[in-house]
Design a protein around this motif. Structure first.
Motif, PDB file in Angstrom:
ATOM      1  N   VAL B  80      15.465   6.614   6.636  1.00  0.00           N
ATOM      2  CA  VAL B  80      15.144   5.567   5.664  1.00  0.00           C
ATOM      3  C   VAL B  80      14.829   4.313   6.466  1.00  0.00           C
ATOM      4  CG1 VAL B  80      15.968   4.239   3.706  1.00  0.00           C
ATOM      5  CG2 VAL B  80      16.751   6.596   4.034  1.00  0.00           C
ATOM      6  N   GLN B  81      13.624   3.795   6.332  1.00  0.00           N
ATOM      7  CA  GLN B  81      13.220   2.645   7.131  1.00  0.00           C
ATOM      8  C   GLN B  81      12.657   1.539   6.247  1.00  0.00           C
ATOM      9  OE1 GLN B  81      10.609   5.472   9.296  1.00  0.00           O
ATOM     10  NE2 GLN B  81      10.981   4.078  11.028  1.00  0.00           N
ATOM     11  N   THR B  82      12.801   0.305   6.748  1.00  0.00           N
ATOM     12  CA  THR B  82      12.106  -0.813   6.129  1.00  0.00           C
ATOM     13  C   THR B  82      11.002  -1.228   7.087  1.00  0.00           C
ATOM     14  OG1 THR B  82      14.151  -1.491   5.070  1.00  0.00           O
ATOM     15  CG2 THR B  82      12.398  -3.124   5.192  1.00  0.00           C
ATOM     16  N   VAL B  83       9.777  -1.225   6.634  1.00  0.00           N
ATOM     17  CA  VAL B  83       8.642  -1.422   7.549  1.00  0.00           C
ATOM     18  C   VAL B  83       7.712  -2.528   7.042  1.00  0.00           C
ATOM     19  CG1 VAL B  83       8.716   1.005   8.217  1.00  0.00           C
ATOM     20  CG2 VAL B  83       7.135   0.260   6.416  1.00  0.00           C
ATOM     21  N   ASP B  84       6.857  -2.979   7.935  1.00  0.00           N
ATOM     22  CA  ASP B  84       5.823  -3.953   7.567  1.00  0.00           C
ATOM     23  C   ASP B  84       4.639  -3.238   6.931  1.00  0.00           C
ATOM     24  OD1 ASP B  84       7.043  -6.290   8.508  1.00  0.00           O
ATOM     25  OD2 ASP B  84       6.584  -5.702  10.588  1.00  0.00           O
ATOM     26  N   ARG B  85       3.779  -4.051   6.372  1.00  0.00           N
ATOM     27  CA  ARG B  85       2.597  -3.462   5.720  1.00  0.00           C
ATOM     28  C   ARG B  85       1.623  -2.850   6.734  1.00  0.00           C
ATOM     29  NH1 ARG B  85       0.159  -6.028   1.946  1.00  0.00           N
ATOM     30  NH2 ARG B  85       1.906  -7.313   1.321  1.00  0.00           N
ATOM     31  N   THR B  86       1.846  -3.167   8.035  1.00  0.00           N
ATOM     32  CA  THR B  86       0.953  -2.592   9.050  1.00  0.00           C
ATOM     33  C   THR B  86       1.288  -1.148   9.374  1.00  0.00           C
ATOM     34  OG1 THR B  86       2.452  -3.482  10.704  1.00  0.00           O
ATOM     35  CG2 THR B  86       0.516  -4.827  10.158  1.00  0.00           C
ATOM     36  N   ASP B  87       2.436  -0.661   8.883  1.00  0.00           N
ATOM     37  CA  ASP B  87       2.826   0.734   9.135  1.00  0.00           C
ATOM     38  C   ASP B  87       1.732   1.668   8.588  1.00  0.00           C
ATOM     39  OD1 ASP B  87       5.719   2.393   9.574  1.00  0.00           O
ATOM     40  OD2 ASP B  87       4.182   3.403   8.354  1.00  0.00           O
ATOM     41  N   PRO B  88       1.322   2.640   9.406  1.00  0.00           N
ATOM     42  CA  PRO B  88       0.193   3.487   8.978  1.00  0.00           C
ATOM     43  C   PRO B  88       0.460   4.287   7.707  1.00  0.00           C
ATOM     44  CG  PRO B  88       1.272   4.366  10.963  1.00  0.00           C
ATOM     45  CD  PRO B  88       1.831   2.992  10.741  1.00  0.00           C
ATOM     46  N   ARG B  89       1.736   4.462   7.354  1.00  0.00           N
ATOM     47  CA  ARG B  89       2.015   5.262   6.155  1.00  0.00           C
ATOM     48  C   ARG B  89       1.823   4.448   4.872  1.00  0.00           C
ATOM     49  NH1 ARG B  89       7.710   7.095   8.597  1.00  0.00           N
ATOM     50  NH2 ARG B  89       7.622   4.873   9.059  1.00  0.00           N
ATOM     51  N   VAL B  90       1.853   3.130   5.026  1.00  0.00           N
ATOM     52  CA  VAL B  90       1.739   2.271   3.841  1.00  0.00           C
ATOM     53  C   VAL B  90       0.282   2.222   3.376  1.00  0.00           C
ATOM     54  CG1 VAL B  90       1.994  -0.084   2.984  1.00  0.00           C
ATOM     55  CG2 VAL B  90       3.759   0.914   4.460  1.00  0.00           C
ATOM     56  N   GLY B  91       0.079   2.566   2.149  1.00  0.00           N
ATOM     57  CA  GLY B  91      -1.276   2.536   1.593  1.00  0.00           C
ATOM     58  C   GLY B  91      -2.077   3.805   1.848  1.00  0.00           C
ATOM     59  N   ARG B  92      -1.445   4.822   2.417  1.00  0.00           N
ATOM     60  CA  ARG B  92      -2.195   6.014   2.780  1.00  0.00           C
ATOM     61  C   ARG B  92      -2.580   6.897   1.593  1.00  0.00           C
ATOM     62  NH1 ARG B  92       0.262  10.427   6.238  1.00  0.00           N
ATOM     63  NH2 ARG B  92      -1.328  11.842   5.447  1.00  0.00           N
ATOM     64  N   ALA B  93      -1.744   6.923   0.573  1.00  0.00           N
ATOM     65  CA  ALA B  93      -2.012   7.826  -0.559  1.00  0.00           C
ATOM     66  C   ALA B  93      -3.209   7.381  -1.383  1.00  0.00           C
ATOM     67  CB  ALA B  93      -0.777   7.932  -1.442  1.00  0.00           C
ATOM     68  N   GLY B  94      -3.469   6.084  -1.362  1.00  0.00           N
ATOM     69  CA  GLY B  94      -4.615   5.617  -2.128  1.00  0.00           C
ATOM     70  C   GLY B  94      -4.504   4.142  -2.430  1.00  0.00           C
ATOM     71  N   ALA B 111       8.070  -2.825   3.041  1.00  0.00           N
ATOM     72  CA  ALA B 111       8.035  -1.553   2.323  1.00  0.00           C
ATOM     73  C   ALA B 111       9.211  -0.691   2.773  1.00  0.00           C
ATOM     74  CB  ALA B 111       6.725  -0.827   2.610  1.00  0.00           C
ATOM     75  N   SER B 112       9.663   0.144   1.879  1.00  0.00           N
ATOM     76  CA  SER B 112      10.718   1.095   2.225  1.00  0.00           C
ATOM     77  C   SER B 112      10.079   2.479   2.390  1.00  0.00           C
ATOM     78  CB  SER B 112      11.765   1.111   1.102  1.00  0.00           C
ATOM     79  OG  SER B 112      12.577   2.252   1.235  1.00  0.00           O
ATOM     80  N   VAL B 113      10.442   3.152   3.475  1.00  0.00           N
ATOM     81  CA  VAL B 113       9.879   4.489   3.715  1.00  0.00           C
ATOM     82  C   VAL B 113      11.016   5.497   3.848  1.00  0.00           C
ATOM     83  CG1 VAL B 113       8.477   5.939   5.222  1.00  0.00           C
ATOM     84  CG2 VAL B 113       7.879   3.518   4.914  1.00  0.00           C
ATOM     85  N   VAL B 114      10.992   6.484   2.981  1.00  0.00           N
ATOM     86  CA  VAL B 114      11.935   7.599   3.094  1.00  0.00           C
ATOM     87  C   VAL B 114      11.162   8.766   3.668  1.00  0.00           C
ATOM     88  CG1 VAL B 114      13.314   9.271   1.806  1.00  0.00           C
ATOM     89  CG2 VAL B 114      13.395   6.845   1.175  1.00  0.00           C
ATOM     90  N   SER B 115      11.686   9.317   4.768  1.00  0.00           N
ATOM     91  CA  SER B 115      10.914  10.333   5.467  1.00  0.00           C
ATOM     92  C   SER B 115      11.732  11.613   5.634  1.00  0.00           C
ATOM     93  CB  SER B 115      10.498   9.765   6.841  1.00  0.00           C
ATOM     94  OG  SER B 115       9.638  10.667   7.467  1.00  0.00           O
TER      95      SER B 115
END
Lengths: 254, 389
Positions: B80-94, B111-115
């Protein structure tokens, strides 16, 4: 000994912004074990009597009394009447989407009996009752009245009659729309319940055909919102031959 | 070939009509809120939404002032991570497809990322508890599941908030992801969110959306297929009470061959000005041969004064498909049904409960998650209790 007493019952209905009196002083006593046939032409008020006794909100009682073993039926809600032992087999029972027959029957039986029937005996009870009415077991998993044929609806109503074991059963045109085979099956169901001796039956019908299968103790001719003539089973034979014409005319001039 | 079926009904006599396919959106998808005009309410995608109740989420006036308490409970191996909007996973789905989603995308801080790592088979669900603590919030959540992994994620929303958010589901090849999103907000909350799932090759995505609370909830679940063989099952259940506006706008973009989708949303409504909106857009593009899709929406109106707008919209650009269908119906629990059940001894409350439980029971069983099944039925009972009592 259950007794339904109807005294001078007057009932109106709202239609087209006008109040119309449908029942104009009905007197009738139905005792446990008796079968009364109520016969009459269309529009004479037979079904109104059935639905008024069950408490349908469309009808307003403007006069008279109805008691079941001395208790004031008219003061009861629809469900209280049912729990007091009144049952109405409907001519056009409605669909209840999303509710299976099996769930519906069990919920009804729980309400009427005051406790949930024991699952094991209940499943057997329902299965046997359905077999007696020649109903496919798969029927229990269908939604109540959804896509039922006319015959299936009537069998389902009589199935409830057998399972809920009322003191007074009102059968509203249970014969309408049935072919001879279905009429025989349904009538046999009614007769099984009658033979138990615990139920008083009010059989509402337009035709004499069903009376060949279900023998009434009394026959009443309904016309213009009241009982015009009462007699034994022989009155049905007279109606068979002569029809309702004399009563309709009489009603019009009254 | 377009099949715009007029469908749906309302209790006050109006009938909704199918929308023209080319009017689905009023601007091209974009990450930037400035690319969307401020909606005035007559646009196809906004015409059912009471804009004044969005508290400025749609016109740039809502500043982020609020708080949100987020607790993530995850089994070992899940990060579980808190990331910036520059993280490549953010915005990837559409990209966001409407102004509120773009506003959320333009305004969120972290953004919060659960991986869930590849090939992990989780035996316990990942739980994300989101509790609104008032004020305005912009959020961004990513749930990523690696190839051939299997997981259930339960997101539960409670409390009070004015929130716009994007949620992205990145489903790896051959993975199986089930997401349950429960909107159990206080009756004052406003929640507008776009949920976008990007489904990998032969992957399965199952979404269960349960909307019970909120003053206004407007969700936009979208499915995009990244490769052939993907499967999406979208289930929804809503219980719209007096004064609530609950809107679910689904879009399934079949642009890839041999993918499947199945949608079933059911809602019950009761009380004055309860308003449910269901939009089911399915687009089968020319390239999407072998598509199999079905969508269904059923509504049960329990009282007068409630309103349903249900609009399925199926657009098919290739004949080379396995199947495509849709159904929408709105029924009333009416006096005749109540009379029938009461005449069998049931009290009015019990009769209503029987009908509502029956109505939702079919769907809850179809979802096929045993422990969720019981919790959902309990929530439905609680909704009924609250209203009947």
């Amino acid at each position: 000994m259950a007794t339904l007493e109807i005294n001078d019952l007057h009932v109106t209905v709202e239609a087209d912004n006008a109040t119309k009196e449908i029942l104009r002083g009905v007197d009738l006593t139905v005792k446990q074990g008796e079968t009364h046939a109520i016969m009459g032409p269309n529009g004479s008020g037979k079904s109104t009597l059935a639905y008024s006794l069950a408490g349908h909100p469309k009808y307003t009682v403007t006069g008279g009394t109805v008691t079941l073993d001395g208790e004031d039926v008219l003061a009861m809600t629809v469900d209280e009447r049912a729990r007091a032992g009144l049952f109405l087999a409907m001519q056009y029972p409605v669909e209840v989407p999303g509710v299976s027959v099996s769930n519906f029957l069990r919920t009804s039986a729980t309400a009427i009996r005051g406790e949930a029937p024991k699952l094991r005996t209940w499943v057997k009870e329902v299965r046997e009752a359905m077999e007696r009415l020649s109903m496919d077991p798969a029927f229990a998993e269908r939604n109540v009245n959804e896509g039922f044929s006319g015959g299936e609806k009537k069998r389902h109503e009589i199935l409830q009659l057998e399972l809920l074991k009322p003191h007074i059963a009102i059968l509203d045109e249970t014969d309408s729309g049935l072919d001879v085979d279905a009429l025989r099956v349904v009538s046999e169901g009614v007769n099984r319940v009658r033979e138990g001796g615990d139920v008083g039956t009010l059989l509402i019908t337009h035709y004499t055909r069903i009376l060949r299968y279900i023998k009434p103790d009394f026959v009443h001719v309904f016309a213009a919102g009241r009982i015009a003539e009462s007699g034994g089973a022989e009155l049905a034979d007279k109606l068979e031959e002569e029809g309702y014409e004399s009563y309709v005319k009489g009603g019009a001039s009254a | 070939m377009a099949d715009n079926t007029p469908a749906g009904s309302t209790t006050d006599g109006a009938i909704t009509v199918g929308q023209p396919a080319d009017a689905r959106v009023s601007a091209a998808p974009s990450y930037d809120v400035a690319d969307f005009p401020v909606p005035h309410g007559r646009e196809e995608e906004w015409r059912f939404t009471p804009l004044e109740r969005l508290r400025g989420l749609h016109d740039g006036t809502a500043e982020a002032t609020g708080g949100l308490r987020v607790e993530v409970t995850a089994p070992d191996g899940v990060t579980v991570q808190t990331v910036d909007r520059t993280d490549p996973r953010v915005g990837r789905a559409g990209k966001p497809v409407d102004r509120v989603a773009a506003q959320a995308y333009s305004s969120f801080e972290k953004a919060s990322v659960v991986s869930i790592p590849k090939e992990a088979i989780l035996t316990e669900p990942v739980r994300i508890a989101v509790h609104g603590e008032g004020g305005t919030v912009y959020g961004h959540q990513v749930v990523e599941i690696g190839a051939f992994a299997e997981a259930v994620v339960v997101i539960e929303h409670t409390g009070d908030t004015t929130m716009a958010a994007n949620v992205e589901y990145l489903v790896g090849d051959g993975a199986k992801l089930t997401v349950v999103s429960v909107q159990d907000w206080d009756d004052t909350a406003v929640h507008a969110a776009q949920h976008t799932a990007l489904i990998g090759r032969d992957a399965t995505f199952k979404s269960v959306v349960v909307t019970l609370g909120g003053d206004l909830v407007r969700l936009h679940p979208r499915v995009v297929y990244g490769a052939p063989g993907g499967e999406a099952e979208l289930y929804g259940l809503y219980f719209t009470d007096e004064g609530q506006h609950q809107e679910h706008r689904l879009f399934i973009d079949h642009d890839t061959p041999h993918c499947r989708s199945n949608v079933a949303y059911k809602g019950a409504l009761q009380g004055q000005d309860a308003h449910a909106v269901w939009i089911g857009d399915v687009l089968i593009r020319a390239a999407a041969e072998g598509t199999d899709t079905y969508e269904l929406n059923r509504n049960l109106v329990l009282t007068d004064g409630a309103r349903v707008d249900s609009v399925p919209n199926l657009e098919i650009e290739t004949g080379e498909i396995v199947g495509a269908g849709h159904a929408s119906a709105t029924g009333r629990f009416d006096d005749e049904q109540l009379f029938y059940l009461q005449s069998r001894g049931m009290r009015a409350d019990d009769a209503r409960r029987l009908v509502v439980r029956g109505f939702f029971g079919e769907l809850v069983q179809q979802i096929g998650l045993a422990d969720l099944e019981e919790r959902l039925m309990a929530k439905i009972d609680a909704e009924l209790e609250a209203s009947v009592g």
